[in-house]
Every structure is written in structure tokens, then in C-alpha cells.
Design an enzyme around this catalytic site. Structure first.
Site, PDB file in Angstrom:
ATOM      1  N   ARG A  44     -31.128  -9.724  -1.608  1.00  0.00           N
ATOM      2  CA  ARG A  44     -30.112 -10.176  -2.346  1.00  0.00           C
ATOM      3  C   ARG A  44     -29.226  -8.827  -2.475  1.00  0.00           C
ATOM      4  O   ARG A  44     -29.547  -7.886  -2.386  1.00  0.00           O
ATOM      5  CB  ARG A  44     -30.374 -10.319  -4.011  1.00  0.00           C
ATOM      6  CG  ARG A  44     -31.353 -11.614  -4.109  1.00  0.00           C
ATOM      7  CD  ARG A  44     -32.028 -11.965  -5.301  1.00  0.00           C
ATOM      8  NE  ARG A  44     -32.783 -13.044  -5.514  1.00  0.00           N
ATOM      9  CZ  ARG A  44     -33.847 -13.165  -6.245  1.00  0.00           C
ATOM     10  NH1 ARG A  44     -34.187 -12.272  -7.080  1.00  0.00           N
ATOM     11  NH2 ARG A  44     -34.510 -14.366  -6.164  1.00  0.00           N
ATOM     12  N   ARG A 137     -28.149 -15.882 -13.286  1.00  0.00           N
ATOM     13  CA  ARG A 137     -28.474 -14.865 -12.577  1.00  0.00           C
ATOM     14  C   ARG A 137     -27.522 -14.684 -11.148  1.00  0.00           C
ATOM     15  O   ARG A 137     -27.311 -13.847 -10.513  1.00  0.00           O
ATOM     16  CB  ARG A 137     -30.009 -14.915 -12.425  1.00  0.00           C
ATOM     17  CG  ARG A 137     -30.371 -13.628 -11.512  1.00  0.00           C
ATOM     18  CD  ARG A 137     -32.052 -13.259 -11.357  1.00  0.00           C
ATOM     19  NE  ARG A 137     -32.440 -14.319 -10.208  1.00  0.00           N
ATOM     20  CZ  ARG A 137     -33.798 -14.619 -10.152  1.00  0.00           C
ATOM     21  NH1 ARG A 137     -34.658 -13.917 -10.682  1.00  0.00           N
ATOM     22  NH2 ARG A 137     -33.985 -15.222  -9.174  1.00  0.00           N
ATOM     23  N   ARG A 148     -37.302 -23.623  -7.225  1.00  0.00           N
ATOM     24  CA  ARG A 148     -37.693 -22.700  -7.949  1.00  0.00           C
ATOM     25  C   ARG A 148     -38.131 -23.606  -9.418  1.00  0.00           C
ATOM     26  O   ARG A 148     -39.258 -23.270  -9.821  1.00  0.00           O
ATOM     27  CB  ARG A 148     -36.659 -21.593  -8.222  1.00  0.00           C
ATOM     28  CG  ARG A 148     -36.683 -20.563  -7.300  1.00  0.00           C
ATOM     29  CD  ARG A 148     -35.591 -19.408  -7.248  1.00  0.00           C
ATOM     30  NE  ARG A 148     -36.131 -18.373  -6.837  1.00  0.00           N
ATOM     31  CZ  ARG A 148     -36.339 -18.139  -5.480  1.00  0.00           C
ATOM     32  NH1 ARG A 148     -35.925 -18.933  -4.763  1.00  0.00           N
ATOM     33  NH2 ARG A 148     -36.422 -16.990  -5.004  1.00  0.00           N
TER      34      ARG A 148
HETATM   35  N1  GDP Z   1     -47.994 -14.998  -3.527  1.00  0.00           N
HETATM   36  C1  GDP Z   1     -46.957 -13.976  -3.455  1.00  0.00           C
HETATM   37  N2  GDP Z   1     -46.189 -14.204  -4.226  1.00  0.00           N
HETATM   38  C2  GDP Z   1     -45.138 -13.364  -4.243  1.00  0.00           C
HETATM   39  C3  GDP Z   1     -45.084 -12.098  -3.686  1.00  0.00           C
HETATM   40  N3  GDP Z   1     -44.112 -11.489  -3.967  1.00  0.00           N
HETATM   41  C4  GDP Z   1     -42.985 -12.265  -4.803  1.00  0.00           C
HETATM   42  N4  GDP Z   1     -43.825 -13.278  -5.084  1.00  0.00           N
HETATM   43  C5  GDP Z   1     -43.357 -14.377  -5.783  1.00  0.00           C
HETATM   44  O1  GDP Z   1     -42.262 -15.287  -5.268  1.00  0.00           O
HETATM   45  C6  GDP Z   1     -41.667 -15.749  -6.053  1.00  0.00           C
HETATM   46  C7  GDP Z   1     -40.165 -15.587  -5.672  1.00  0.00           C
HETATM   47  O2  GDP Z   1     -39.724 -14.406  -5.622  1.00  0.00           O
HETATM   48  P1  GDP Z   1     -38.304 -14.017  -5.420  1.00  0.00           P
HETATM   49  O3  GDP Z   1     -37.736 -14.546  -4.064  1.00  0.00           O
HETATM   50  O4  GDP Z   1     -38.243 -12.352  -5.696  1.00  0.00           O
HETATM   51  O5  GDP Z   1     -37.568 -14.608  -6.555  1.00  0.00           O
HETATM   52  P2  GDP Z   1     -37.510 -14.236  -8.181  1.00  0.00           P
HETATM   53  O6  GDP Z   1     -38.808 -14.088  -8.704  1.00  0.00           O
HETATM   54  O7  GDP Z   1     -36.777 -15.549  -8.834  1.00  0.00           O
HETATM   55  O8  GDP Z   1     -36.733 -12.833  -8.321  1.00  0.00           O
HETATM   56  C8  GDP Z   1     -41.920 -15.291  -7.267  1.00  0.00           C
HETATM   57  O9  GDP Z   1     -42.803 -16.164  -8.098  1.00  0.00           O
HETATM   58  C9  GDP Z   1     -42.859 -14.103  -7.100  1.00  0.00           C
HETATM   59  O10 GDP Z   1     -43.665 -13.818  -8.102  1.00  0.00           O
HETATM   60  C10 GDP Z   1     -46.309 -12.016  -2.843  1.00  0.00           C
HETATM   61  O11 GDP Z   1     -46.661 -10.723  -2.256  1.00  0.00           O
HETATM   62  N5  GDP Z   1     -47.290 -12.888  -2.827  1.00  0.00           N
HETATM   63  N1  ADP Z   2     -35.537 -12.376 -23.090  1.00  0.00           N
HETATM   64  C1  ADP Z   2     -34.501 -12.771 -22.405  1.00  0.00           C
HETATM   65  N2  ADP Z   2     -33.476 -13.286 -22.841  1.00  0.00           N
HETATM   66  C2  ADP Z   2     -32.530 -13.634 -21.927  1.00  0.00           C
HETATM   67  N3  ADP Z   2     -32.131 -13.432 -20.556  1.00  0.00           N
HETATM   68  C3  ADP Z   2     -33.397 -12.912 -19.989  1.00  0.00           C
HETATM   69  C4  ADP Z   2     -34.464 -12.691 -20.656  1.00  0.00           C
HETATM   70  N4  ADP Z   2     -35.312 -12.011 -19.877  1.00  0.00           N
HETATM   71  C5  ADP Z   2     -34.639 -11.938 -18.648  1.00  0.00           C
HETATM   72  N5  ADP Z   2     -33.486 -12.288 -18.733  1.00  0.00           N
HETATM   73  C6  ADP Z   2     -32.556 -12.817 -17.805  1.00  0.00           C
HETATM   74  O1  ADP Z   2     -32.967 -13.984 -16.926  1.00  0.00           O
HETATM   75  C7  ADP Z   2     -32.791 -13.740 -15.537  1.00  0.00           C
HETATM   76  C8  ADP Z   2     -34.387 -13.833 -14.659  1.00  0.00           C
HETATM   77  O2  ADP Z   2     -34.802 -12.743 -15.186  1.00  0.00           O
HETATM   78  P1  ADP Z   2     -35.703 -11.752 -13.776  1.00  0.00           P
HETATM   79  O3  ADP Z   2     -36.235 -10.827 -14.550  1.00  0.00           O
HETATM   80  O4  ADP Z   2     -34.805 -11.571 -12.789  1.00  0.00           O
HETATM   81  O5  ADP Z   2     -36.885 -12.942 -13.410  1.00  0.00           O
HETATM   82  P2  ADP Z   2     -38.176 -13.069 -12.645  1.00  0.00           P
HETATM   83  O6  ADP Z   2     -38.207 -11.719 -12.044  1.00  0.00           O
HETATM   84  O7  ADP Z   2     -39.134 -13.463 -13.237  1.00  0.00           O
HETATM   85  O8  ADP Z   2     -37.545 -14.060 -11.522  1.00  0.00           O
HETATM   86  C9  ADP Z   2     -31.866 -12.399 -15.516  1.00  0.00           C
HETATM   87  O9  ADP Z   2     -30.745 -12.623 -14.858  1.00  0.00           O
HETATM   88  C10 ADP Z   2     -32.373 -11.636 -16.671  1.00  0.00           C
HETATM   89  O10 ADP Z   2     -31.320 -10.732 -16.703  1.00  0.00           O
END
Ligand code: GDP
Ligand code: ADP
Length: 196
Positions: A44, A137, A148
Site C-alpha cells: 500500500r 482507511r 475481509r
Molecule cells: N497467518 C498469517 N497471517 C498474517 C501474517 N501477516 C499478516 N497476516 C494477517 O493477514 C491479514 C491481512 O493483513 P493485511 O493485508 O496487512 O491487511 P490489514 O490487516 O487489513 O492491514 C491480517 O489478518 C493479518 O493479521 C502472517 O505472517 N501469517
Molecule cells: N478505536 C478506533 N476508533 C476509530 N478508528 C480506529 C480505531 N482504531 C483504529 N482505527 C482506524 O481503523 C482503521 C483500521 O485500523 P488498522 O490499525 O489499520 O487495523 P488492522 O491493522 O487491524 O487491519 C484505520 O484507518 C485506523 O486509523
């Protein structure tokens, strides 16, 4: 003497794992180290190779998996993700608390290893709020957003099964969720602070 226990953060995409983790690392410099996963998804804007993920191809990742280089791997929303042994060893070698961000499949695989982490699930207050946060986001296409949300339904069900997580934190108010997370990790943080 054993090093500090690693921490597994899991929970639906969009629940707030990265937000909470980045804050934890910023507020505790030198205490935590992130286990940098491999993934086949595209970076991203703002994401750095080697820092957020090791962005990889299917072929290269599969080769690593076949070689036994990964402690776990999974397919999430059509992309491969996995934790290499090196990702964890790099952090443990620095005697830091290793944080892993993995999905629920990863949690199950890690439970079969001897890593012995603290398992924490970060959950959104509701599906509706999760969807709003993911849309706001602005990182996902409609297709990946729907995937998702589907994965989130499964995650929310499995995470509530007793014994899977040491704590389930509802990320409603960010400050309160952060305090809860810190409370869970206080003992491990203190162990490192006492040593330095
Ligand atoms: N099993 C597994 N899941 C992972 C790993 N790294 C990231 N994830 C999971 O993959 C999912 C998607 O991650 P990502 O594409 O970064 O999207 P985001 O969680 O929405 O920011 C999330 O649920 C992460 O926890 C990994 O090494 N192993
Ligand atoms: N407590 C909260 N209240 C409102 N927005 C939040 C909160 N926690 C996270 N966010 C927002 O929600 C979105 C998803 O959070 P993120 O940390 O990227 O989630 P994840 O890593 O679990 O995918 C981001 O844009 C973040 O800024």
C-alpha cells in the site's frame, strides 16, 4: 534464561491491530520488535519492503515454505502470508518482545509450535463499525473489502471460543483499548526494563 515472551496480535482486518501496535512500539522504544511477515499482496502507499512486510511472489514464498523456512503460512483474502523463522529469530536475538500480527489460521498454527506467546485478539465493536473503518482507511477494493468482512465474521466466531486467546480487547475507544493492551503486557515490559 528464557527471553521475553512473544506477543501474537490477531483479529479481523480493520480491527486496529496495526494502530495499537505502532503506538506500543513508539511509546516503548527498544522494547518491542516486529516480526516482519512475507506476503504476496501488493504494497500500500507508504508501506516499506522489509519493514511492514517482505513483499514477495508466490513462487519465492512457496519455495521458502517448501524449504521449511516458515513457522506458519496461510492464505487470506486470496494472498499468501507467512511468518519466517528468521523474522522471529531476528527479534529474539535482540532480546526484544517479538510482536506477530497474524490471522486466526496463523494463531492455530503457532499453537502447534513451542513459541509460547501471549495471544491477544483485537476486535471491533461491531461489524458495521468495522466496515466503516475499513472503507475510511481507503486501502481496499470493493472485492478485497468484502473478502475481509467475510473473514471477519469467521474470526469473530472463532475468537470467542474459550481458551483460544489470553485476552480479547474490544477496540471501541482507542485510548481504553491501548490501556488494556499495555496492562496485558506490563510484566513482560518490566522484565526488559529491569535488565537495561
Ligand atoms: N497467518 C498469517 N497471517 C498474517 C501474517 N501477516 C499478516 N497476516 C494477517 O493477514 C491479514 C491481512 O493483513 P493485511 O493485508 O496487512 O491487511 P490489514 O490487516 O487489513 O492491514 C491480517 O489478518 C493479518 O493479521 C502472517 O505472517 N501469517
Ligand atoms: N478505536 C478506533 N476508533 C476509530 N478508528 C480506529 C480505531 N482504531 C483504529 N482505527 C482506524 O481503523 C482503521 C483500521 O485500523 P488498522 O490499525 O489499520 O487495523 P488492522 O491493522 O487491524 O487491519 C484505520 O484507518 C485506523 O486509523
Amino acid at each position: 534464561m528464557p527471553g521475553p515472551r512473544p506477543v501474537v496480535l490477531s483479529g479481523p482486518s480493520g480491527a486496529g491491530k496495526s494502530t495499537l501496535m505502532k503506538r506500543l512500539m513508539r511509546d516503548h522504544e527498544g522494547i518491542f520488535g516486529f516480526s516482519v511477515s512475507h506476503t504476496t499482496r501488493n504494497p500500500r502507499p507508504g508501506e516499506e519492503d522489509g519493514k511492514d512486510y517482505h513483499f514477495s511472489t508466490r513462487e519465492v514464498m512457496q519455495e521458502g515454505i517448501d524449504n521449511g523456512d516458515f513457522i506458519e503460512n496461510a492464505v487470506f483474502s486470496g494472498n499468501m502470508y507467512g511468518t519466517s523463522k528468521a523474522a522471529i529469530e531476528d527479534v529474539l536475538a535482540m532480546n526484544k518482545i517479538c510482536i506477530l500480527d497474524v490471522d486466526i489460521q496463523g494463531v492455530k498454527r503457532i499453537k502447534e509450535t513451542d513459541l509460547n506467546p501471549i495471544y491477544i485478539s483485537i476486535q471491533p465493536p461491531s461489524m458495521e463499525i468495522l466496515e466503516t473503518r475499513l472503507r475510511d482507511r481507503q486501502t481496499e477494493t470493493e472485492e478485497s473489502l468484502q473478502k475481509r468482512l467475510e473473514a471477519a465474521r469467521i474470526d469473530m466466531e472463532l475468537s470467542n471460543e474459550p481458551g483460544v486467546f489470553d485476552a480479547v480487547i474490544i477496540n471501541d475507544d482507542l485510548e481504553r483499548a491501548y490501556e488494556e493492551l499495555k496492562d496485558m503486557l506490563n510484566d513482560e515490559i518490566q522484565k526488559i526494563q529491569e535488565k537495561s
